[in-house]
Design a protein around this motif. Structure first.
Motif, PDB file in Angstrom:
ATOM      1  N   GLY A  21      67.744  23.519   7.725  1.00 40.09           N
ATOM      2  CA  GLY A  21      68.808  22.559   7.458  1.00 40.09           C
ATOM      3  C   GLY A  21      69.695  22.971   6.283  1.00 40.09           C
ATOM      4  N   ILE A  22      69.099  23.630   5.289  1.00 44.60           N
ATOM      5  CA  ILE A  22      69.865  24.078   4.126  1.00 44.60           C
ATOM      6  C   ILE A  22      70.851  25.169   4.566  1.00 44.60           C
ATOM      7  N   GLU A  59      72.008  25.686   7.609  1.00 46.22           N
ATOM      8  CA  GLU A  59      73.035  25.103   8.481  1.00 46.22           C
ATOM      9  C   GLU A  59      74.055  24.335   7.652  1.00 46.22           C
ATOM     10  N   GLY A  60      73.568  23.623   6.628  1.00 48.11           N
ATOM     11  CA  GLY A  60      74.476  22.875   5.765  1.00 48.11           C
ATOM     12  C   GLY A  60      75.492  23.800   5.114  1.00 48.11           C
ATOM     13  N   ALA A  61      75.008  24.950   4.662  1.00 44.84           N
ATOM     14  CA  ALA A  61      75.905  25.896   3.991  1.00 44.84           C
ATOM     15  C   ALA A  61      76.866  26.540   4.996  1.00 44.84           C
ATOM     16  N   TYR A  62      76.342  26.922   6.141  1.00 40.11           N
ATOM     17  CA  TYR A  62      77.218  27.526   7.157  1.00 40.11           C
ATOM     18  C   TYR A  62      78.268  26.527   7.629  1.00 40.11           C
ATOM     19  N   ALA A  63      77.860  25.263   7.758  1.00 40.63           N
ATOM     20  CA  ALA A  63      78.786  24.247   8.274  1.00 40.63           C
ATOM     21  C   ALA A  63      79.977  24.042   7.348  1.00 40.63           C
TER      22      ALA A  63
END
Lengths: 308, 264
Positions: A176-177, A179-183
């Motif tokens: 999730g970390i 994905e959060g950064a990529y998002a």
């Protein structure tokens, strides 16, 4: 109402089961004690022999033919310098390789083969690294029987440990970390430098120090590349008074390390040298314990800031 | 495409248009020929039973599937007004994610300070001027209705916040970069009812600023927060329409069965 249960029978059954509980508990304790007590006995024995020899002169004297004057100055300085070189090469290489494998490498058979090889490398006997280093660093690259060759050899030796520790640390970061950064529009490198590397630092450092604690006690590969057993000089100082002020002469200096100094003394017939060996061993164990203690402290204090 | 009756007073403009979208996880055909508009400054809810593909659909908008190997898109999601197909192979997913933000199911703040969490998207975009960062961080936190609660402790770790506050922090983080579309992937499923209510209220306020697409498994939530609703089942879009109509008189029997709880 339900008929009263036969509580006596239930209690007897529980008592029987609990007996097995206790039997296994005792077996486990015994198994544990065999390991712990053996180490404790060795350590205490060494301490009893060695501690009377420990004084300031022991740390500041070169080895000598007279046991009472012999010290470990060249050994602990050599060990420290070799460790410095080891860390300097093993950390960036291992961390970069670990990050690449976890974050960048495509999931295909080539990556699988590399992964299996890294795991196997961790199990290669250290003497084999010594032989490789003798051919490659000492002769091929012409580094000679030097601090640099030894540091590079030990760096190779602990590289798999560093890579594995790096990967374990990276894997513990929740997806999730990432994905959060990529998002938010990060590139892979931004994710690595702002998130993956800082958050996995505690795990990486722990792995590095545990690898170093292993390396500091290594004897076989160091002997193989030709470390001297009797050294009555120190490598050149890294800082100088005249320009260019820094010197890398020490990298190419001959050297000895703690375990070799110990080995040298144990092979002497005089009892007084055995005492010296015990004292050096005691110091070496303390150095290792200190490094491990530092790793535990580092992990604890860095982890406090990071919770998943 | 399903026709939409024009109930709203203001004219509705399409912010994005999904055309013939198919999505494959390797061999698994997860989304089947989806056609649907997303209207500007409206909330569009995606509902449907577990495994119907609503999250997969949402994650197509910002190309999250590109992070994993073996995933494949067919069709188009056209973003307006510039009419770019965000799924086109020539379009960089990073560019898409710079325009379309996302809030995840489980609050996923970074283990950094509250301030750095919100500032991160701006830093990624190369912003380093303290004044601009301060301004944007405050603005985003205000928009996410979190400013009053955290203004005294911006340098504290984000993990010190409660679950609901963490989720609002993630919303602030997503808002700080002025996204054109904000995607919500079941944003309240890990939260208690009070935190859920505050997030729903926030979504309601945010639609004046940004186009919102929200996945939810909670039909009451869809009814409460959304203007348009899409009902999906087994990777297909069964029905799309104005939320009130979908919930009061759905055109398809499957939608009615799901909404009335006979199924799903």
């Amino acid at each position: 109402m339900e008929a009263a249960r036969d509580l006596g029978a239930i209690r007897a059954l529980i008592a029987k089961h609990k007996r097995w509980d206790m039997i296994f508990g005792l077996c486990g304790l015994l198994a544990l004690m065999i390991g712990v007590l053996t180490f404790a006995a060795l350590f205490v024995d060494m301490a009893i022999d060695g501690i009377p020899r420990l004084n300031w002169d022991f740390f500041t004297s070169f080895p000598s033919r007279k046991p009472a004057q012999a010290g470990i100055l060249s050994a602990w300085v050599g060990s420290s310098l070799v460790m410095l070189v080891t860390a300097f090469f093993a950390v960036p290489l291992g961390v970069a390789a670990g990050i690449y494998l976890e974050e960048y490498a495509p999931k295909n058979w080539v990556t699988d083969v590399i992964e299996i090889n890294i795991t196997n490398l961790a199990g290669v006997p250290s003497i084999v690294y010594g032989l490789l280093a003798l051919g490659l660093f000492v002769y091929q690259f012409g580094f000679g029987q030097s601090v640099l060759s030894a540091g590079l050899t030990l760096a190779l030796l602990i590289l798999p440990v560093v890579i594995v520790a790096t990967r374990e640390a990276i894997r513990s970061i929740p997806q999730g970390i990432r994905e959060g950064a990529y998002a938010l529009g990060s590139t892979q490198w931004q994710v690595c430098k702002d998130h993956i590397i800082p958050y996995s630092m505690p795990g990486i450092l722990t792995g590095v120090i545990i690898g170093m604690a292993r390396a500091i006690g290594e004897t076989a590969p160091i002997i193989t590349i030709g470390a001297l057993t009797f050294i009555a000089f120190l490598p050149g100082a890294p800082l100088k008074a005249e320009p260019p002020f820094v010197s890398f002469e020490w990298l190419f200096s001959g050297f000895t390390v703690m375990p070799i100094q110990m080995f040298n003394w144990t092979s002497r017939p005089e009892a007084a040298f055995q005492q010296n060996a015990a004292a050096a061993g005691f110091v070496l164990v303390l150095m290792t314990l200190a490094m491990n203690g530092f790793a535990i402290w580092l992990r604890y204090s860095l982890r406090k800031k990071i919770k998943w | 495409m399903v026709a939409v009756s024009a109930q709203e007073a203001a004219p509705v403009v399409a912010k994005a248009e999904v055309r013939g979208l198919n999505f494959y996880y390797s061999d698994f055909h997860a989304l089947k020929a989806i056609d649907m508009p997303v209207y500007e400054k409206k909330v569009t809810a995606l509902i449907g039973p577990s495994g119907c593909g609503k999250s997969t659909f949402l994650r197509s908008f910002n190309r999250m599937h590109d992070l994993y190997p073996g995933n494949r898109y067919e069709g188009e999601i056209r973003l307006f007004p510039d009419d770019v197909n965000v799924l086109a192979p020539g379009v960089d997913p990073i560019e898409v994610r710079m325009r379309i933000s996302m809030v995840f199911q489980k609050p996923n703040p970074f283990p950094k300070s509250i301030y750095e969490n919100v500032a991160y998207g701006l830093r990624v975009r190369g912003e380093s001027r303290r004044v601009t960062l301060n301004e944007k961080v405050e603005e985003a936190l205000r928009s996410a209705a979190l400013w009053e609660e955290v203004k005294e402790r911006l340098q504290e770790p984000a993990f010190n916040l409660s679950g609901g506050q963490q989720q609002r922090l993630c919303i602030a983080r997503a808002l700080a970069t002025d996204p054109e579309i904000l995607l919500f992937d079941e944003p309240t499923s890990a939260l208690d009812p009070i935190a859920t209510a505050s997030i729903e209220e926030l979504i309601h306020d945010l639609k004046n600023k940004v186009t919102i697409v929200i996945v939810t498994h909670n039909m009451q939530q869809a009814a409460r927060v959304s203007d348009y609703t899409a009902y999906m089942y087994l990777g297909e879009l069964i029905e799309f329409g104005v939320t009130d109509e979908i919930f009061i008189k759905p055109k398809k029997k499957e939608t009615e069965d799901y909404i009335t709880g006979r199924f799903g």
